[in-house]
Design a protein around this motif. Structure first.
Motif, PDB file in Angstrom:
ATOM      1  N   TYR A  95       4.612  51.312  38.889  1.00 26.48           N
ATOM      2  CA  TYR A  95       5.713  52.032  39.528  1.00 26.48           C
ATOM      3  C   TYR A  95       6.978  51.960  38.666  1.00 26.48           C
ATOM      4  CZ  TYR A  95       3.206  52.433  44.022  1.00 26.48           C
ATOM      5  OH  TYR A  95       2.314  52.760  45.027  1.00 26.48           O
ATOM      6  N   PHE A 136       5.755  58.216  45.224  1.00 27.47           N
ATOM      7  CA  PHE A 136       6.509  57.251  46.016  1.00 27.47           C
ATOM      8  C   PHE A 136       6.583  57.664  47.482  1.00 27.47           C
ATOM      9  CE2 PHE A 136       7.958  56.846  41.630  1.00 27.47           C
ATOM     10  CZ  PHE A 136       7.649  55.503  41.421  1.00 27.47           C
ATOM     11  N   ALA A 139       3.356  56.423  48.848  1.00 29.87           N
ATOM     12  CA  ALA A 139       3.321  54.954  48.921  1.00 29.87           C
ATOM     13  C   ALA A 139       4.147  54.423  50.083  1.00 29.87           C
ATOM     14  CB  ALA A 139       3.829  54.364  47.610  1.00 29.87           C
ATOM     15  N   LEU A 140       5.177  55.168  50.485  1.00 31.15           N
ATOM     16  CA  LEU A 140       6.075  54.719  51.545  1.00 31.15           C
ATOM     17  C   LEU A 140       5.763  55.377  52.884  1.00 31.15           C
ATOM     18  CD1 LEU A 140       9.370  54.754  49.449  1.00 31.15           C
ATOM     19  CD2 LEU A 140       8.236  52.717  50.378  1.00 31.15           C
ATOM     20  N   TYR A 145       8.017  48.404  51.966  1.00 30.12           N
ATOM     21  CA  TYR A 145       8.226  48.245  50.529  1.00 30.12           C
ATOM     22  C   TYR A 145       7.105  48.930  49.754  1.00 30.12           C
ATOM     23  CZ  TYR A 145      11.240  44.540  52.321  1.00 30.12           C
ATOM     24  OH  TYR A 145      12.191  43.845  53.016  1.00 30.12           O
ATOM     25  N   LEU A 146       7.343  49.170  48.480  1.00 32.58           N
ATOM     26  CA  LEU A 146       6.334  49.841  47.661  1.00 32.58           C
ATOM     27  C   LEU A 146       5.074  49.007  47.496  1.00 32.58           C
ATOM     28  CD1 LEU A 146       8.504  51.423  44.806  1.00 32.58           C
ATOM     29  CD2 LEU A 146       7.129  52.657  46.511  1.00 32.58           C
ATOM     30  N   ASP A 155      11.076  48.382  43.966  1.00 32.73           N
ATOM     31  CA  ASP A 155      11.938  48.913  45.024  1.00 32.73           C
ATOM     32  C   ASP A 155      13.359  49.099  44.511  1.00 32.73           C
ATOM     33  OD1 ASP A 155       9.997  48.811  47.244  1.00 32.73           O
ATOM     34  OD2 ASP A 155      10.148  46.644  47.007  1.00 32.73           O
ATOM     35  N   LEU A 158      13.535  52.043  42.288  1.00 35.96           N
ATOM     36  CA  LEU A 158      13.394  53.307  43.006  1.00 35.96           C
ATOM     37  C   LEU A 158      14.718  53.745  43.615  1.00 35.96           C
ATOM     38  CD1 LEU A 158      11.789  55.678  44.041  1.00 35.96           C
ATOM     39  CD2 LEU A 158      11.011  54.259  45.968  1.00 35.96           C
ATOM     40  N   ILE A 179      11.010  58.656  51.282  1.00 34.20           N
ATOM     41  CA  ILE A 179      11.873  58.089  50.240  1.00 34.20           C
ATOM     42  C   ILE A 179      13.314  58.036  50.740  1.00 34.20           C
ATOM     43  CG2 ILE A 179      12.778  58.389  47.905  1.00 34.20           C
ATOM     44  CD1 ILE A 179      10.157  59.726  47.141  1.00 34.20           C
TER      45      ILE A 179
END
Length: 226
Positions: A95, A136, A139-140, A145-146, A155, A158, A179
């Motif tokens: 990431y 992302f 993932a979220l 949290y990632l 994080d 990001l 996000i």
């Protein structure tokens, strides 16, 4: 300055900004020595303080660390921002490297030929919305949290990256609600909230003075990229 963390870089964002972000979230106090002249840079070279003749350089724990990824990984490991096992660290690193690829495109804009800036911005927007942000967003879709169940350096990078993107494209996160929600949560963390206030050690967007200083210190001419 013994025992203190000292950052050697320009008075601007560049590759040092992610390091400032991570130290801030780790709640580590740091000082900065800003490069303003070529003589300062040559002194660092003569003192053998720059392993590969490059900045950023960070004095920490008796070492003179160079290479951005190495510095970020050291800080993340030391302050428990790098996952709980090898698998989590691998995900965090993937990431982080993707985010750094995207942020570096934005970092280089001030050093781009004026005639090429519009095209570069279009490329950044396209890559951000089609290649990076969807990863992302997915993932979220559930987790806070990632990676894993706690804050990591990914994080932190990001939120830094999304704020940089919004400076160029204010509505870019409208298609990525997960996000945007994540960004809101991160802004509520006390260390980040303080970092986002006026007068903090967060640097503004690069201006002509920053660009001129970089050019003079490294003795190069614009544009660096076309």
């Amino acid at each position: 300055m013994a025992g203190k963390v000292v950052l050697h870089y320009f008075n601007g964002r560049g590759k040092m900004e992610s390091i400032r972000w991570l130290l801030t979230v780790a709640e580590v106090e740091f000082e900065e020595v800003h490069l303003t002249t070529r003589a300062q840079y040559k002194k660092l070279l003569n003192d053998e303080a720059l392993m590969f003749q490059q900045v950023p350089m960070v004095e920490i724990d008796g070492m003179q660390l160079v290479q951005t990824k190495a510095i970020l990984n050291y800080i993340a490991e030391k302050y428990n921002l790098h996952g709980k096992d090898f698998k989590e660290r691998a995900m965090i690193n993937m990431y982080s490297e993707g985010l750094m690829d995207l942020m570096e495109m934005i970092m280089m804009l001030p050093f781009t030929a004026p005639a090429d800036v519009k095209t570069k911005l279009e490329t950044i927007n396209t890559k951000a919305t089609e290649r990076y942000l969807p990863v992302f967003e997915k993932a979220l879709s559930g987790p806070m949290y990632l990676v894993g169940d706690r804050l990591s350096s990914a994080d932190v990078e990001l939120i830094e990256c999304t704020l940089m993107l919004e400076e160029k494209f204010p509505e870019i996160l409208s298609q990525f609600p997960n996000i945007k929600a994540f960004q809101g949560r991160m802004k509520c963390l006390p260390a980040i909230n303080r970092f986002l206030q006026p007068g903090s050690k967060r640097k503004p967007q690069p201006d002509d003075v920053y660009v001129k200083t970089v050019m003079e210190v490294f003795d190069v001419k614009l544009p660096l990229i076309r």
